[in-house]
Design a protein around this motif. Sequence first.
Motif, mmCIF file in Angstrom:
data_model
loop_
_atom_site.group_PDB
_atom_site.id
_atom_site.type_symbol
_atom_site.label_atom_id
_atom_site.label_comp_id
_atom_site.label_asym_id
_atom_site.label_seq_id
_atom_site.Cartn_x
_atom_site.Cartn_y
_atom_site.Cartn_z
ATOM 1 N N GLY A 194 0.826 -1.218 0.000
ATOM 2 C CA GLY A 194 0.000 0.000 0.000
ATOM 3 C C GLY A 194 0.847 1.249 0.000
ATOM 4 N N ASN A 195 0.160 2.418 0.053
ATOM 5 C CA ASN A 195 0.871 3.697 0.089
ATOM 6 C C ASN A 195 1.142 4.096 1.535
ATOM 7 N N ALA A 196 1.913 3.263 2.251
ATOM 8 C CA ALA A 196 2.180 3.544 3.667
ATOM 9 C C ALA A 196 3.194 4.676 3.808
ATOM 10 N N ILE A 241 4.044 0.589 -5.032
ATOM 11 C CA ILE A 241 3.563 0.007 -6.295
ATOM 12 C C ILE A 241 2.821 1.109 -7.047
ATOM 13 N N SER A 242 3.343 1.508 -8.192
ATOM 14 C CA SER A 242 2.745 2.627 -8.925
ATOM 15 C C SER A 242 2.226 2.176 -10.283
ATOM 16 N N GLY A 243 1.063 2.757 -10.650
ATOM 17 C CA GLY A 243 0.481 2.453 -11.951
ATOM 18 C C GLY A 243 -1.002 2.213 -11.863
ATOM 19 N N GLY A 244 -1.542 2.323 -10.636
ATOM 20 C CA GLY A 244 -2.984 2.168 -10.452
ATOM 21 C C GLY A 244 -3.431 0.735 -10.721
ATOM 22 N N GLU A 245 -4.736 0.586 -10.926
ATOM 23 C CA GLU A 245 -5.305 -0.755 -11.088
ATOM 24 C C GLU A 245 -4.807 -1.420 -12.380
ATOM 25 N N VAL A 263 10.630 6.423 -1.482
ATOM 26 C CA VAL A 263 10.749 6.743 -2.913
ATOM 27 C C VAL A 263 9.372 6.795 -3.575
ATOM 28 N N LYS A 264 8.458 5.902 -3.165
ATOM 29 C CA LYS A 264 7.102 5.959 -3.702
ATOM 30 C C LYS A 264 6.433 7.262 -3.304
ATOM 31 N N MET A 265 6.653 7.703 -2.086
ATOM 32 C CA MET A 265 6.096 8.979 -1.609
ATOM 33 C C MET A 265 6.599 10.126 -2.486
ATOM 34 N N HIS A 288 7.770 9.852 -5.500
ATOM 35 C CA HIS A 288 7.144 9.652 -6.816
ATOM 36 C C HIS A 288 5.806 10.371 -6.852
ATOM 37 N N ASN A 289 5.006 10.180 -5.821
ATOM 38 C CA ASN A 289 3.681 10.819 -5.786
ATOM 39 C C ASN A 289 3.780 12.327 -5.666
ATOM 40 N N GLY A 290 4.772 12.802 -4.935
ATOM 41 C CA GLY A 290 4.970 14.259 -4.849
ATOM 42 C C GLY A 290 5.320 14.829 -6.212
ATOM 43 N N ILE A 291 6.187 14.160 -6.941
ATOM 44 C CA ILE A 291 6.544 14.595 -8.291
ATOM 45 C C ILE A 291 5.309 14.515 -9.195
ATOM 46 N N GLU A 292 4.502 13.494 -8.990
ATOM 47 C CA GLU A 292 3.259 13.332 -9.751
ATOM 48 C C GLU A 292 2.356 14.542 -9.552
ATOM 49 N N TYR A 293 2.223 14.965 -8.301
ATOM 50 C CA TYR A 293 1.403 16.155 -8.015
ATOM 51 C C TYR A 293 1.945 17.371 -8.752
ATOM 52 N N SER A 294 3.262 17.517 -8.671
ATOM 53 C CA SER A 294 3.894 18.702 -9.265
ATOM 54 C C SER A 294 3.727 18.689 -10.776
ATOM 55 N N GLU A 350 -8.917 16.898 -4.908
ATOM 56 C CA GLU A 350 -8.730 16.198 -3.631
ATOM 57 C C GLU A 350 -7.355 15.539 -3.596
ATOM 58 N N GLN A 351 -7.014 15.003 -2.457
ATOM 59 C CA GLN A 351 -5.710 14.365 -2.330
ATOM 60 C C GLN A 351 -5.728 13.373 -1.171
ATOM 61 N N LYS A 352 -5.146 12.187 -1.423
ATOM 62 C CA LYS A 352 -5.149 11.170 -0.365
ATOM 63 C C LYS A 352 -4.019 11.403 0.655
ATOM 64 N N CYS A 366 4.651 3.283 -13.981
ATOM 65 C CA CYS A 366 4.159 4.199 -12.943
ATOM 66 C C CYS A 366 3.428 5.379 -13.564
ATOM 67 N N ILE A 367 2.839 6.202 -12.718
ATOM 68 C CA ILE A 367 2.007 7.314 -13.201
ATOM 69 C C ILE A 367 2.865 8.382 -13.873
ATOM 70 N N ILE A 368 4.120 8.540 -13.443
ATOM 71 C CA ILE A 368 4.956 9.584 -14.070
ATOM 72 C C ILE A 368 5.821 9.000 -15.179
HETATM 73 C C1 6PG Z 1 0.226 5.567 -8.301
HETATM 74 C C2 6PG Z 1 -0.716 6.649 -7.822
HETATM 75 C C3 6PG Z 1 -1.487 6.186 -6.599
HETATM 76 C C4 6PG Z 1 -2.688 7.064 -6.222
HETATM 77 C C5 6PG Z 1 -2.465 8.511 -6.449
HETATM 78 C C6 6PG Z 1 -3.711 9.321 -6.108
HETATM 79 O O1 6PG Z 1 1.441 5.782 -8.179
HETATM 80 O O2 6PG Z 1 -0.283 4.559 -8.783
HETATM 81 O O3 6PG Z 1 0.063 7.771 -7.448
HETATM 82 O O4 6PG Z 1 -0.588 6.064 -5.516
HETATM 83 O O5 6PG Z 1 -3.754 6.732 -7.047
HETATM 84 O O6 6PG Z 1 -1.436 8.921 -5.677
HETATM 85 O O7 6PG Z 1 -3.482 9.918 -4.929
HETATM 86 P P1 6PG Z 1 -4.025 11.387 -4.635
HETATM 87 O O8 6PG Z 1 -5.471 11.172 -4.236
HETATM 88 O O9 6PG Z 1 -3.171 11.851 -3.501
HETATM 89 O O10 6PG Z 1 -3.897 12.227 -5.867
#
Ligand code: 6PG
Length: 474
Positions: free
Chosen positions: A102-104, A128-132, A182-184, A186-192, A259-261, A363-365
Amino acid sequence: MEKARIGVTGLAVMGRNLARNLARHGHPVAVHNRTSARTKALVEQFGDEGTFLPADTPEEFVASLERPRRLVVMVKAGAPTDAVIEEFAPLLEPGDMIVDGGNAHFADTRRREAALRERGLHFVGAGISGGEEGALHGPSIMPGGSAESYEALGPLLEDISAKVDGDPCCAHVGPDGAGHFVKMVHNGIEYSDMQLIAESYDLLRHAAGLAPAEIAEVFRTWNTGRLESYLIEITAEVLAHTDAATGKPFVDVVLDQAEQKGTGRWTVQTALDLGVPVGGIAEAVFARSVSGHADLREASRHLPGPSRAKVAGSSFADAVEKALYASKIVAYAQGFHEIQAGSAEYGWNIDAGSMAAIWRGGCIIRAGFLDRIRAAYAADPHTPTLLTDAHFAEAVGDAQDAWREVVATAARIGVPAPGLSTALAYYDSLRADRLPAALTQGQRDYFGAHTYRRTDREGTYHTLWGGDRTEVDA
Ligand code: 6PG
């Protein structure tokens, strides 16, 4: 009885798809879910994809795993993960491992890894990045944990990960919480990255007067060049989409409150603790926060602003492409700086180039751009910033006039561009011979006697502001 090479507990979509991916690759996989109906449904629907060993109880699940047992937990981060760990740990034997997919938060992973190590068990926090879709067809996987656990686990994860040029998008990141860290990031870079894309869209819409469908075409064109990436690709799809109910552009009927998780927020909080400037990620988090303050925005809606003069179309679009690419380089440079700072802080010895390599796919990025980053670290593994890499330095130098024009235009016509602007400010701060921080030090010494250092000699000083203003050694 046939034993499973690996097991997955928690069969929501991500866990289910990960189990299917493992089965499709010929690995007998044990599957378990708190409510066994989900386990049953998985086998009924997808049983022909490979060998599933369904288990109704934790005991059955553990008994069906070969040694050393590899148990992947795919449940919500936080307390649910702790609960599952406590449920299974007593059933395991020394050398077995629990993998949290998970995204711990990496601090939780460090805590769990130390606690389970005391009990002779391995704990692996795996980003684990890339969604479902990624979980099913090949994610990018960032496992932490001990080198010993990776020996038993790595080949399986590499087998099911995405592949780029035949290379798995999975590598051992480093010990304990390194993978989730590193996954964290990754998600920060994804947001940016997402924020920079959103601002580019906003400017093409309101400064160049393009319609969503036209902007979709601009992004489609950009996706054939240096901005090629999954996020640019899906942006074109979202902008080209028409809302069936109204016939309007889909983007115009979506409530503009992002929104943001929480993983982007964690990246900024952690960067603040590490003293790493990640303004691009911070502005992306705050932009989502601003968008959510409906009351504040409603109250402010009629504050005076400039007239929104239109600017030239295609030339402005070209300028935006340059501003976006330069800002993206800054955003990734900041993210990798945080990875290097975290690695130094926690002694993880993370290979930044390897992280770029496993982010090229799955992954998402994911983007060709990451191959450039991999090459930059191959050329200089200890570079303090990606901005001084020859390719990136040239690209930003070539883009800077347009970048400045775009940021100035945004300011002039009142279109918010916090990501593009903060990236330029960061770039100029790094370039500056002198920063106004000297004045800040003087102010701090004046009101709080917080002392300062000098450019012309070693030591720490204080000026007697309340007296004759002589300078004394602090
Ligand atoms: C991934 C995604 C995953 C999550 C997004 C959405 O790497 O597969 O990043 O971890 O779907 O982070 O999260 P937010 O709700 O914070 O945008």
